[in-house]
Design a protein around this motif. Structure first.
Motif, PDB file in Angstrom:
ATOM      1  N   UNK A  53       0.852  -1.188   0.000  1.00 36.31           N
ATOM      2  CA  UNK A  53       0.000   0.000   0.000  1.00 36.31           C
ATOM      3  C   UNK A  53       0.886   1.236   0.000  1.00 36.31           C
ATOM      4  N   UNK A  54       0.591   2.149  -0.910  1.00 39.31           N
ATOM      5  CA  UNK A  54       1.304   3.421  -0.978  1.00 39.31           C
ATOM      6  C   UNK A  54       0.281   4.545  -0.971  1.00 39.31           C
ATOM      7  N   UNK A  61       5.828  14.118  -4.083  1.00 37.03           N
ATOM      8  CA  UNK A  61       6.626  13.024  -4.639  1.00 37.03           C
ATOM      9  C   UNK A  61       5.988  12.474  -5.906  1.00 37.03           C
ATOM     10  N   UNK A  62       6.238  11.213  -6.184  1.00 39.92           N
ATOM     11  CA  UNK A  62       5.679  10.609  -7.384  1.00 39.92           C
ATOM     12  C   UNK A  62       4.306  10.011  -7.093  1.00 39.92           C
ATOM     13  N   UNK A  63       3.645   9.593  -8.151  1.00 42.11           N
ATOM     14  CA  UNK A  63       2.356   8.916  -8.014  1.00 42.11           C
ATOM     15  C   UNK A  63       2.578   7.629  -7.216  1.00 42.11           C
ATOM     16  N   UNK A  64       1.621   7.240  -6.396  1.00 43.93           N
ATOM     17  CA  UNK A  64       1.809   6.030  -5.573  1.00 43.93           C
ATOM     18  C   UNK A  64       2.146   4.777  -6.391  1.00 43.93           C
ATOM     19  N   UNK A 106      -2.736   1.931  -4.488  1.00 42.11           N
ATOM     20  CA  UNK A 106      -2.278   3.304  -4.393  1.00 42.11           C
ATOM     21  C   UNK A 106      -3.405   4.185  -3.910  1.00 42.11           C
ATOM     22  N   UNK A 107      -3.118   5.028  -2.952  1.00 42.19           N
ATOM     23  CA  UNK A 107      -4.118   5.955  -2.407  1.00 42.19           C
ATOM     24  C   UNK A 107      -3.603   7.366  -2.641  1.00 42.19           C
TER      25      UNK A 107
END
Length: 124
Positions: A53-54, A61-64, A106-107
């Motif tokens: 999970x990100x 930052x970057x996309x999850x 990704x959240x």
């Protein structure tokens, strides 16, 4: 708990809910061993799912989904093998008939409005 920890916990809560809504059964959360941590372990039918999970805020930052590099994927595979040996095989004796899959949730948290939760199956 600091702000980063709270964001991670919130993201994991949303991810666990999304997996359950998809018909999966969450077996364990935040399993740790000396080589690392698995955020969520779930069952999807006869398959075992190790889920990373990100959670990210919009603009940070970057996309999850970009967070799982080849190195991270290899680490998740090693952790999955450790979890199987430590938890699954003791109870079941044989590997899951549906195999083991690594998923990513990704959240993305916007400044306003509802979070965006994306679930990608089989990332590694």
């Amino acid at each position: 708990m600091n702000a980063r920890g709270a964001l991670g916990r919130y993201g994991e809560d949303l991810a666990a809910r999304r997996l359950a809504e998809a018909g999966m059964t969450v077996l364990e959360r935040n399993w740790r061993c000396r080589t690392g941590e698995i955020d969520i372990v779930a069952a999807d039918g006869d398959a075992l799912v190790v889920c990373e999970v990100k959670a990210r805020r919009v603009g940070a930052y970057e996309h999850p989904m970009a967070a799982v590099t080849g190195r991270k994927a290899e680490r998740l595979r090693r952790l999955a093998a450790c979890w199987l040996a430590d938890r699954w095989l003791e109870q079941h004796g044989t590997p899951p008939t549906g195999g083991v899959r690594i998923d990513l949730v990704g959240v993305l948290l916007p400044r306003r409005g509802a979070p965006v939760v994306e679930h990608v199956r089989g990332v590694a």
